[in-house]
Design a protein around this motif. Structure first.
Motif, short mmCIF file in Angstrom:
data_model
loop_
_atom_site.label_atom_id
_atom_site.label_comp_id
_atom_site.label_asym_id
_atom_site.label_seq_id
_atom_site.Cartn_x
_atom_site.Cartn_y
_atom_site.Cartn_z
N UNK A 70 -4.10 6.43 -53.52
CA UNK A 70 -3.48 6.17 -54.82
C UNK A 70 -4.49 5.69 -55.87
N UNK A 71 -5.46 4.90 -55.46
CA UNK A 71 -6.43 4.35 -56.41
C UNK A 71 -7.79 5.02 -56.26
N UNK A 72 -7.76 6.34 -56.07
CA UNK A 72 -9.00 7.08 -55.82
C UNK A 72 -9.96 7.00 -57.00
N UNK A 73 -9.44 6.80 -58.21
CA UNK A 73 -10.30 6.73 -59.40
C UNK A 73 -11.31 5.60 -59.29
N UNK A 74 -10.93 4.54 -58.56
CA UNK A 74 -11.84 3.40 -58.38
C UNK A 74 -13.10 3.85 -57.64
N UNK A 75 -12.91 4.72 -56.66
CA UNK A 75 -14.05 5.19 -55.87
C UNK A 75 -14.86 6.27 -56.58
N UNK A 76 -14.24 6.95 -57.52
CA UNK A 76 -14.96 7.99 -58.27
C UNK A 76 -15.87 7.34 -59.31
N UNK B 262 -18.32 9.93 -61.99
CA UNK B 262 -18.58 10.06 -60.56
C UNK B 262 -19.69 9.17 -60.04
N UNK B 263 -20.09 8.17 -60.82
CA UNK B 263 -21.24 7.34 -60.44
C UNK B 263 -21.01 6.58 -59.13
N UNK B 264 -19.80 6.03 -58.97
CA UNK B 264 -19.51 5.28 -57.74
C UNK B 264 -19.48 6.22 -56.54
N UNK B 265 -18.85 7.37 -56.71
CA UNK B 265 -18.78 8.36 -55.63
C UNK B 265 -20.19 8.86 -55.28
N UNK B 266 -21.00 9.07 -56.29
CA UNK B 266 -22.38 9.50 -56.05
C UNK B 266 -23.17 8.45 -55.29
N UNK B 267 -22.94 7.18 -55.62
CA UNK B 267 -23.63 6.09 -54.93
C UNK B 267 -23.23 6.04 -53.46
N UNK B 268 -21.93 6.23 -53.19
CA UNK B 268 -21.45 6.24 -51.81
C UNK B 268 -22.08 7.42 -51.06
N UNK B 269 -22.14 8.57 -51.71
CA UNK B 269 -22.72 9.75 -51.08
C UNK B 269 -24.21 9.54 -50.80
N UNK B 270 -24.90 8.92 -51.73
CA UNK B 270 -26.34 8.66 -51.57
C UNK B 270 -26.58 7.76 -50.35
N UNK B 271 -25.78 6.71 -50.23
CA UNK B 271 -25.90 5.79 -49.09
C UNK B 271 -25.53 6.50 -47.79
N UNK B 272 -24.50 7.36 -47.85
CA UNK B 272 -24.06 8.09 -46.67
C UNK B 272 -25.15 9.05 -46.19
N UNK B 273 -25.84 9.68 -47.12
CA UNK B 273 -26.91 10.60 -46.76
C UNK B 273 -28.05 9.85 -46.06
N UNK B 274 -28.40 8.69 -46.61
CA UNK B 274 -29.45 7.87 -45.99
C UNK B 274 -29.05 7.43 -44.58
#
Length: 205
Positions: free
Chosen positions: A97-103, A107-119
């Motif tokens: 429901x609150x997916x916008x918080x993670x985006x 998309x900066x927050x989502x990109x940050x999560x993806x960057x950490x996930x890749x590492x």
């Protein structure tokens, strides 16, 4: 991490016994031979069984899911995670429901999560995986936005006759820009700067 200590007439017998108990194959396990055993006289007297310890290796994708789950827990929102693996690409779809918080903004927050996930995935896996973290189709919508942005910036570069810089973005988003403009014979594109602030420059010919 699960582990089993097993015995057998030979080391191989002990290993296979442990693998059956863990319900895994040998390539999913780390094997430690505790005692190679001893056949004994005529194979009967004074014999000792072989003893091995077999540890189940945690699947890197499962570890990645746990890692992302822990990150999301810090936001104190309920999110569902769906994971797909296609050859060397892992795609993790987030929904809630609150997916916008993670985006986040652009998309900066989502990109940050993806960057950490890749590492994290580079540490978990013994081979390379590209990690994509998406949120209810955001990546595709963003791709369409980037294509439109690329065309507008390209037209501006041609109009003013000078290079035009686009704000820093992750490598896969820069690739969208490059791909969107590769058919143009009146300009070229180049990535400049250092991660995570690397950006695309559109240069008129």
């Amino acid at each position: 991490m699960r582990q089993v200590t097993a015995t057998g007439q030979t080391v191989e017998d002990a290993i296979q016994s442990a693998l059956r108990q863990l319900n895994i194959t040998e390539d999913q396990a780390t094997v430690e031979v505790i005692d190679e055993g001893k056949k004994g006289l005529l194979g009967l007297f004074g014999s000792k069984p072989a003893i091995v310890k077999v540890i189940k290796q945690e699947d890197p994708v499962e570890k990645l899911e746990k890692y992302i789950t822990n990150i999301i827990a810090e936001f104190d929102i309920n999110i569902e995670i769906e994971t797909r693996v296609d050859q060397n690409q892992v795609t993790i779809d987030l929904s809630g429901e609150k997916i916008a918080v993670l985006i986040g903004k652009r998309g900066q927050t989502l990109n940050a999560i993806q960057y950490l996930a890749q590492l994290a995935m580079q540490q978990y896996a013994d081979k390379y995986y590209a990690v994509i973290v998406d949120a209810e189709g955001y990546r595709e919508r963003r791709r369409e936005t980037l294509i439109s942005l690329a065309e507008k910036k390209a037209d501006r570069a041609i109009k003013i006759g000078k290079p035009v810089k686009i704000d820093p973005m992750p490598s896969y988003e820069r690739k969208v820009i490059h791909t969107a403009l590769q058919h143009r014979d009146d300009l070229t594109t180049d990535s400049q700067g250092n991660e995570p602030n690397r950006y695309v420059v559109i240069l008129p010919k």
